[in-house]
Design a protein around this motif. Structure first.
Motif, PDB file in Angstrom:
ATOM      1  N   ASP A  31      10.119 -38.042 -37.747  1.00  0.00           N
ATOM      2  CA  ASP A  31       9.476 -39.257 -38.239  1.00  0.00           C
ATOM      3  C   ASP A  31       8.236 -39.518 -37.364  1.00  0.00           C
ATOM      4  N   GLU A  33       6.790 -42.082 -36.613  1.00  0.00           N
ATOM      5  CA  GLU A  33       6.907 -43.275 -35.755  1.00  0.00           C
ATOM      6  C   GLU A  33       7.655 -42.997 -34.456  1.00  0.00           C
ATOM      7  N   LYS A  34       8.368 -41.881 -34.399  1.00  0.00           N
ATOM      8  CA  LYS A  34       8.983 -41.513 -33.114  1.00  0.00           C
ATOM      9  C   LYS A  34       7.882 -41.349 -32.061  1.00  0.00           C
ATOM     10  N   GLY A  38       7.796 -44.936 -30.756  1.00  0.00           N
ATOM     11  CA  GLY A  38       8.768 -44.614 -29.695  1.00  0.00           C
ATOM     12  C   GLY A  38       8.070 -44.203 -28.401  1.00  0.00           C
ATOM     13  N   CYS A 120       2.878 -35.604 -10.159  1.00  0.00           N
ATOM     14  CA  CYS A 120       1.778 -36.442 -10.666  1.00  0.00           C
ATOM     15  C   CYS A 120       1.236 -37.425  -9.632  1.00  0.00           C
ATOM     16  N   TYR A 154       4.076 -28.006 -22.166  1.00  0.00           N
ATOM     17  CA  TYR A 154       5.517 -27.726 -22.111  1.00  0.00           C
ATOM     18  C   TYR A 154       5.799 -26.529 -23.000  1.00  0.00           C
ATOM     19  N   PRO A 159      11.594 -31.021 -25.529  1.00  0.00           N
ATOM     20  CA  PRO A 159      11.360 -32.430 -25.899  1.00  0.00           C
ATOM     21  C   PRO A 159      10.054 -32.993 -25.313  1.00  0.00           C
ATOM     22  N   PHE A 196      12.476 -32.606 -12.600  1.00  0.00           N
ATOM     23  CA  PHE A 196      11.304 -31.961 -13.225  1.00  0.00           C
ATOM     24  C   PHE A 196      10.818 -30.900 -12.240  1.00  0.00           C
ATOM     25  N   LYS A 209      15.694 -37.352 -19.792  1.00  0.00           N
ATOM     26  CA  LYS A 209      16.298 -38.694 -19.683  1.00  0.00           C
ATOM     27  C   LYS A 209      16.481 -39.073 -18.211  1.00  0.00           C
ATOM     28  N   SER A 211      14.705 -37.958 -15.782  1.00  0.00           N
ATOM     29  CA  SER A 211      13.389 -38.162 -15.171  1.00  0.00           C
ATOM     30  C   SER A 211      12.923 -39.610 -15.375  1.00  0.00           C
ATOM     31  N   TYR A 215      12.085 -42.179 -12.328  1.00  0.00           N
ATOM     32  CA  TYR A 215      10.787 -42.883 -12.294  1.00  0.00           C
ATOM     33  C   TYR A 215      11.021 -44.365 -11.989  1.00  0.00           C
ATOM     34  N   HIS A 244       1.539 -44.856 -13.598  1.00  0.00           N
ATOM     35  CA  HIS A 244       1.565 -43.468 -14.066  1.00  0.00           C
ATOM     36  C   HIS A 244       2.103 -43.484 -15.500  1.00  0.00           C
ATOM     37  N   PRO A 246       3.278 -40.999 -18.267  1.00  0.00           N
ATOM     38  CA  PRO A 246       3.606 -39.719 -18.915  1.00  0.00           C
ATOM     39  C   PRO A 246       3.537 -39.861 -20.433  1.00  0.00           C
ATOM     40  N   LYS A 253       8.858 -49.538 -20.210  1.00  0.00           N
ATOM     41  CA  LYS A 253      10.057 -49.777 -19.386  1.00  0.00           C
ATOM     42  C   LYS A 253       9.657 -50.170 -17.961  1.00  0.00           C
ATOM     43  N   ASN A 328      -0.181 -36.809 -21.684  1.00  0.00           N
ATOM     44  CA  ASN A 328       0.036 -36.801 -20.229  1.00  0.00           C
ATOM     45  C   ASN A 328      -0.958 -35.858 -19.555  1.00  0.00           C
ATOM     46  N   SER A 364       7.271 -36.712 -10.102  1.00  0.00           N
ATOM     47  CA  SER A 364       8.657 -36.261 -10.149  1.00  0.00           C
ATOM     48  C   SER A 364       9.002 -35.537  -8.866  1.00  0.00           C
TER      49      SER A 364
HETATM   50  N1  CAA Z   1      10.763 -44.828 -34.818  1.00  0.00           N
HETATM   51  C1  CAA Z   1      10.552 -45.557 -33.693  1.00  0.00           C
HETATM   52  N2  CAA Z   1      11.024 -45.183 -32.471  1.00  0.00           N
HETATM   53  C2  CAA Z   1      11.708 -44.019 -32.387  1.00  0.00           C
HETATM   54  C3  CAA Z   1      11.968 -43.221 -33.526  1.00  0.00           C
HETATM   55  C4  CAA Z   1      11.457 -43.666 -34.783  1.00  0.00           C
HETATM   56  N3  CAA Z   1      11.644 -42.966 -35.893  1.00  0.00           N
HETATM   57  N4  CAA Z   1      12.677 -42.138 -33.117  1.00  0.00           N
HETATM   58  C5  CAA Z   1      12.860 -42.253 -31.786  1.00  0.00           C
HETATM   59  N5  CAA Z   1      12.277 -43.393 -31.345  1.00  0.00           N
HETATM   60  C6  CAA Z   1      12.209 -43.909 -29.979  1.00  0.00           C
HETATM   61  C7  CAA Z   1      13.523 -43.780 -29.228  1.00  0.00           C
HETATM   62  O1  CAA Z   1      14.389 -44.887 -29.456  1.00  0.00           O
HETATM   63  C8  CAA Z   1      13.021 -43.705 -27.799  1.00  0.00           C
HETATM   64  O2  CAA Z   1      12.672 -45.003 -27.344  1.00  0.00           O
HETATM   65  P1  CAA Z   1      13.507 -45.693 -26.166  1.00  0.00           P
HETATM   66  O3  CAA Z   1      13.448 -44.763 -24.989  1.00  0.00           O
HETATM   67  O4  CAA Z   1      12.778 -46.971 -25.918  1.00  0.00           O
HETATM   68  O5  CAA Z   1      14.899 -45.847 -26.669  1.00  0.00           O
HETATM   69  C9  CAA Z   1      11.694 -42.940 -27.928  1.00  0.00           C
HETATM   70  O6  CAA Z   1      11.307 -43.067 -29.277  1.00  0.00           O
HETATM   71  C10 CAA Z   1      11.819 -41.452 -27.627  1.00  0.00           C
HETATM   72  O7  CAA Z   1      12.827 -40.918 -28.444  1.00  0.00           O
HETATM   73  P2  CAA Z   1      13.908 -39.911 -27.836  1.00  0.00           P
HETATM   74  O8  CAA Z   1      14.449 -40.501 -26.558  1.00  0.00           O
HETATM   75  O9  CAA Z   1      14.868 -39.535 -28.882  1.00  0.00           O
HETATM   76  O10 CAA Z   1      12.934 -38.687 -27.503  1.00  0.00           O
HETATM   77  P3  CAA Z   1      13.257 -37.277 -26.912  1.00  0.00           P
HETATM   78  O11 CAA Z   1      14.620 -37.258 -26.291  1.00  0.00           O
HETATM   79  O12 CAA Z   1      12.967 -36.264 -27.959  1.00  0.00           O
HETATM   80  O13 CAA Z   1      12.141 -37.146 -25.809  1.00  0.00           O
HETATM   81  C11 CAA Z   1      11.664 -37.480 -23.482  1.00  0.00           C
HETATM   82  C12 CAA Z   1      11.861 -38.154 -24.845  1.00  0.00           C
HETATM   83  C13 CAA Z   1      13.024 -36.972 -22.979  1.00  0.00           C
HETATM   84  C14 CAA Z   1      11.096 -38.492 -22.510  1.00  0.00           C
HETATM   85  C15 CAA Z   1      10.700 -36.265 -23.652  1.00  0.00           C
HETATM   86  O14 CAA Z   1       9.484 -36.683 -24.174  1.00  0.00           O
HETATM   87  C16 CAA Z   1      10.455 -35.536 -22.352  1.00  0.00           C
HETATM   88  O15 CAA Z   1      11.282 -34.745 -21.885  1.00  0.00           O
HETATM   89  N6  CAA Z   1       9.255 -35.743 -21.749  1.00  0.00           N
HETATM   90  C17 CAA Z   1       8.869 -35.066 -20.513  1.00  0.00           C
HETATM   91  C18 CAA Z   1       9.451 -35.737 -19.282  1.00  0.00           C
HETATM   92  C19 CAA Z   1       8.795 -37.075 -19.025  1.00  0.00           C
HETATM   93  O16 CAA Z   1       7.686 -37.364 -19.432  1.00  0.00           O
HETATM   94  N7  CAA Z   1       9.503 -37.939 -18.261  1.00  0.00           N
HETATM   95  C20 CAA Z   1       8.963 -39.234 -17.883  1.00  0.00           C
HETATM   96  C21 CAA Z   1       9.380 -39.621 -16.475  1.00  0.00           C
HETATM   97  S1  CAA Z   1       8.991 -38.319 -15.317  1.00  0.00           S
HETATM   98  C22 CAA Z   1       7.300 -38.462 -15.061  1.00  0.00           C
HETATM   99  O17 CAA Z   1       6.721 -39.459 -15.344  1.00  0.00           O
HETATM  100  C23 CAA Z   1       6.576 -37.292 -14.464  1.00  0.00           C
HETATM  101  C24 CAA Z   1       5.777 -36.620 -15.533  1.00  0.00           C
HETATM  102  O18 CAA Z   1       4.600 -36.955 -15.728  1.00  0.00           O
HETATM  103  C25 CAA Z   1       6.415 -35.608 -16.345  1.00  0.00           C
END
Ligand code: CAA
Length: 440
Positions: A31, A33-34, A38, A120, A154, A159, A196, A209, A211, A215, A244, A246, A253, A328, A364
């Motif tokens: 979707d 909107e994710k 999201g 970062c 990535y 993800p 990470f 999750k 990570s 943070y 920061h 990402p 949050k 990012n 990280s």
């Molecule tokens: N409409 C609206 N919102 C939606 C949606 C839809 N159809 N589908 C999903 N969402 C929302 C979810 O509810 C979620 O929001 P919340 O966290 O507020 O609940 C958000 O969209 C993301 O959805 P998922 O959690 O299902 O997404 P995912 O599991 O596929 O991926 C992630 C999320 C794990 C963060 C992934 O992007 C990832 O691994 N990213 C890399 C790691 C990262 O960036 N970590 C951040 C902290 S570490 C850091 O900051 C260092 C760095 O730079 C890497």
């Protein structure tokens, strides 16, 4: 004490753009909107086949030096922060200096060069190093250049793929700066974490999750540590809070966490008490689980208050606008957030001089750093000179097939020979190892 801080900033985006809701989402069967709602992202920047961390960093630094009328003689230090380095010995700053020497009169033989690594947060650490170098009286009146440059890619179908990005931020650190003065006080939250990692591998292994939890935990510690030296923070003390980023959803949050922390024991908490009660105190609960549940309920209610939403819209939301369009940039990410905040104030014609920002950097592995910055008299002139909007607008928009090819072109494990999709528009291009530099 003379002010030390950031005099000028230049941003260099990768020349390609991947539309997340329009191109990536349908191909992934997700979707849209994710990504837009999201994660909070509209698009990612990608490097064309002739761009890499050196060319993006050198192009940003070149424009910075040219705009500020600097020669190599004026620069005593060049540090590069990156998570995308290709050499464990020779720092990326030497490659960047080599590029710059091709277009400026003179050389950087006198300049101290290095490469900073802590995921970062490394570019903020390099800014700290430059600040300390100037404060220690070792700069001989010269400026420092700090460059944050990354191709934050990535593995396909990870993800993290939706959060990718590529670009560089070059910052000039001087005495009596035009843009922001950096506070002497800093706060840290630092712990050995394995959320990470890139151990001798190009693409990260990420526990996404976890990570996010790390943070938030380190950022909370850093705010507390900052308060232990700078005094209690209050949400109204800061015009903007660049974190920061990402992806903007992460900052949603962090912003809420920071706000909850800052309103504790203040009149804001008193004002909100009738509506949502007071923040739960640990001593009122028998166990951690009950306390954490009560905190979650309080935070959910806090997020819905008008007070919080207005504060967030004014103080944090504007820091995310560039990030939404580029993804990012790892080391550059918090520095894009600051630039985005300043651009917001410029566009709204806000009188920002003398106002403060609280800057929350994070890497990280893991470490957060919080420090304050005071906006300086010359900030408008500096923001006006940045050409980030022009660069974003002229990116080439990738089809999904082109995205797959360009991802392969930057994947060290894949043999790929992809044609350039854009015409190089700047001094430095990647022509293969050992032949990096000015385009003939
Ligand atoms: N409409 C609206 N919102 C939606 C949606 C839809 N159809 N589908 C999903 N969402 C929302 C979810 O509810 C979620 O929001 P919340 O966290 O507020 O609940 C958000 O969209 C993301 O959805 P998922 O959690 O299902 O997404 P995912 O599991 O596929 O991926 C992630 C999320 C794990 C963060 C992934 O992007 C990832 O691994 N990213 C890399 C790691 C990262 O960036 N970590 C951040 C902290 S570490 C850091 O900051 C260092 C760095 O730079 C890497």
């Amino acid at each position: 004490m003379t002010a030390v801080g950031i005099d000028a900033i230049e941003i260099r985006t990768g020349r390609l753009k991947l539309d997340l809701p329009g191109t990536f989402a349908p191909a992934q069967g997700e979707d849209p909107e994710k990504y837009t709602k999201g994660l909070g992202l509209n698009a990612s920047s990608f490097p064309d086949s002739y761009e890499d961390i050196v060319t993006m960093g050198a192009n940003a630094a070149h424009r910075l030096m040219e705009r500020k009328g600097l020669t190599p003689e004026d620069v005593g230090r060049i540090d590069v922060a990156t998570e995308s380095a290709f050499d464990n010995s020779k720092p990326v700053s030497t490659y960047v200096a080599g590029c710059l020497e091709q277009v400026f009169d003179g050389d950087f033989h006198h300049a101290n060069k290095g490469e900073r690594k802590f995921a970062c947060v490394a570019a903020t650490q390099a800014v700290d190093d430059a600040y300390n170098w100037i404060r220690a009286g070792r700069s001989r009146g010269k400026a420092a250049i700090v460059i944050a440059t990354d191709t934050a890619l990535y593995a396909r179908d990870d993800p993290g793929e939706a959060t990718q990005g590529a670009g560089a931020v070059a910052m000039l650190i001087t005495e009596d700066p035009n843009l922001v003065e950096i506070s002497a006080e800093q706060g840290y939250g630092s712990a050995d974490e394995t959320d990470f990692l890139k151990p001798q591998q190009q693409f990260p292994s990420v526990d996404g999750k976890r990570s996010m939890q790390v943070y938030l935990a380190r950022m909370r510690e850093a705010v507390e540590d900052f308060e232990s030296v700078a005094g209690a923070t209050h949400p109204d003390d800061y015009a903007y809070i660049p974190y920061h980023t990402p992806f903007p959803g992460m900052v949603r949050k962090a912003g809420l966490l920071g706000y909850r922390h800052m309103i504790r024991d203040t009149s804001v908490e008193d004002d909100l008490a009738d509506e949502i009660g007071r923040q739960p105190r640990r001593e009122a609960f028998d166990d951690d689980e009950a306390y954490e549940e009560a905190i979650r309920e309080y935070v959910d209610a806090l997020a819905e208050t008008e007070h919080y939403q207005e504060w967030y819209a004014a103080t944090v939301e504007p820091t995310l606008e560039i990030s939404r369009e580029v993804g990012n940039w790892y080391t550059g990410s918090v520095h894009i957030a600051r630039a985005s905040a300043l651009r917001d104030a410029y566009e709204k014609d806000v009188d920002l001089e003398g106002q403060r920002m609280l800057v929350g950097s994070y890497g990280s592995g893991a470490q957060a750093e919080v420090h304050a910055e005071t906006v300086r008299e010359g900030w408008r002139e500096e923001v006006e000179a940045m050409n980030v909007d022009e660069q974003l607008d002229r990116r080439y928009e990738l089809s999904f097939e082109e995205y797959e090819e360009i991802h392969d072109a930057h994947n060290h494990d894949v043999d790929s020979d992809v044609e350039e999709l854009t015409t190089p528009d700047s001094e430095f291009v990647f022509d293969g190892w050992g032949r990096m530099g000015e385009r003939q």
